[in-house]
Scaffold this motif. Structure first.
Motif, PDB file in Angstrom:
ATOM      1  N   SER A  58       0.802  -1.220   0.000  1.00  0.00           N
ATOM      2  CA  SER A  58       0.000   0.000   0.000  1.00  0.00           C
ATOM      3  C   SER A  58       0.838   1.274   0.000  1.00  0.00           C
ATOM      4  O   SER A  58       0.298   2.377   0.063  1.00  0.00           O
ATOM      5  CB  SER A  58      -0.926   0.006   1.218  1.00  0.00           C
ATOM      6  N   SER A  82      -6.689   1.819  -2.448  1.00  0.00           N
ATOM      7  CA  SER A  82      -6.567   2.549  -1.182  1.00  0.00           C
ATOM      8  C   SER A  82      -7.143   1.747  -0.017  1.00  0.00           C
ATOM      9  O   SER A  82      -6.908   2.061   1.152  1.00  0.00           O
ATOM     10  CB  SER A  82      -7.273   3.908  -1.272  1.00  0.00           C
ATOM     11  N   LYS A  84      -0.269   2.893  -5.744  1.00  0.00           N
ATOM     12  CA  LYS A  84       0.277   2.000  -4.737  1.00  0.00           C
ATOM     13  C   LYS A  84       1.227   1.015  -5.414  1.00  0.00           C
ATOM     14  O   LYS A  84       1.175   0.801  -6.629  1.00  0.00           O
ATOM     15  CB  LYS A  84      -0.850   1.230  -4.043  1.00  0.00           C
TER      16      LYS A  84
END
Length: 312
Positions: free
Chosen positions: A40, A102, A53
């Motif tokens: 992440s 996310s 990411k």
């Protein structure tokens, strides 16, 4: 074989096998979570200014490599600025390699969204065309179970990945969305910015059984388009990401090519509806690769109700 071949057009089977093979591998990476490398961490921005990411980039590279061995000639990814020419082939594939990334840290369902057209002579003209010309559209969902929903223009197929073998097994054909629903999904924190039609519809939902609907409605919001779509495809509902007054949100935030077109194709094939407040999504053409559009989709009765508020 990573995919049971029933109901898949023969020419598209190698493409679908490549997608599900990478889907299996991505699912395994995600399932390791904190036991693996940090997925992440932001490693940059894509061409549209959104944070990337580590797993966004990794998934994009994995899908691109696998599809080079198939009949995909043109590869357009949300994570890349332009179209890649993979060589010979008859298809053009657009992909959001990892939608909802996310949410990786919080263990919420995320996924891969893909759209397939028959390729034309040029790269951009293969994608910048009416969305109704898609020959396939769908998503892979990574959650408590890994699965896939896909249409080839003749109904919706639902697959579940067997974790023991990594095979995507066909578990349902002809999936249909209930026409009526008591659930709606919208990011209510943006309420003050919404266009009039979206605000009016939500106010009607909030009025519940004492209002014009005559029934109570429940709100859902996951902030993962694949998770929202999977819930609506499973039990009905309506999703709204309207245009709003903020700079950069005049057309919402979802990409026409990589997200809205394939989801709209899937939803319509399941008996639902999808529009931007005025126009049917499948009648629209993306003006550029990374163009955005307002997006409203789901159970047909509620999508029609939203449109009536926009037209009032």
């Amino acid at each position: 074989m990573p995919l049971s071949p029933d109901h898949i057009p023969a020419d598209l089977l190698p493409v679908m096998e490549a997608l599900t093979r990478v889907g299996r591998d991505v699912a395994a990476i995600i399932a390791r979570g904190a036991l693996g490398d940090s997925l992440s961490v932001e490693v940059g921005e894509n061409s549209d200014g959104d944070g990337q990411k580590a797993l966004d980039v990794m998934a994009d590279e994995m899908f691109e490599a696998a599809l080079r061995e198939t009949a995909v000639r043109f590869y357009a990814s949300e994570e890349q600025e332009g179209v890649l020419d993979l060589g010979a082939g008859k298809y053009a594939l657009a992909i959001d390699p990892l939608d909802g990334s996310s949410n990786i840290d919080v263990n919420v369902s995320i996924g891969t969204i893909f759209s397939i057209f028959e390729a034309k002579d040029g790269a951009e003209e293969s994608f910048l065309r009416p969305a109704r010309e898609q020959v396939a559209g769908g998503y892979i969902v990574f959650g408590p179970q890994t699965g896939m929903a896909v249409t080839f223009g003749d109904g919706v197929l639902i697959y579940a990945m067997d974790p023991a073998t990594g095979e995507f097994v066909l578990v349902e054909t002809g999936k249909k969305i209930p026409a009526a629903t008591k659930e709606y999904a919208i990011n209510a924190s943006n309420r003050r910015h919404w266009v009039k039609g979206a605000k009016a519809y939500i106010e009607e939902c909030e009025a519940g059984e004492t209002g014009a609907k005559g029934k109570n409605m429940n709100m859902r919001w996951v902030a993962s388009l694949v998770a929202e779509t999977h819930r609506i495809l499973t039990r009905g509902g309506v999703f709204l990401y309207p245009a709003d007054a903020r700079k950069g949100y005049e057309n919402g935030r979802l990409r026409m090519l990589y997200e809205c077109a394939p989801i709209a194709f899937l939803i319509e094939q399941a008996g639902g509806a999808a529009h931007d407040g005025e126009l049917r999504i499948l009648d629209k053409t993306a003006p550029e690769l990374h163009a955005r559009t307002p997006f409203i989709f789901g159970s047909s009765d509620e999508v029609t109700s939203v449109k009536a508020h926009y037209e009032a």
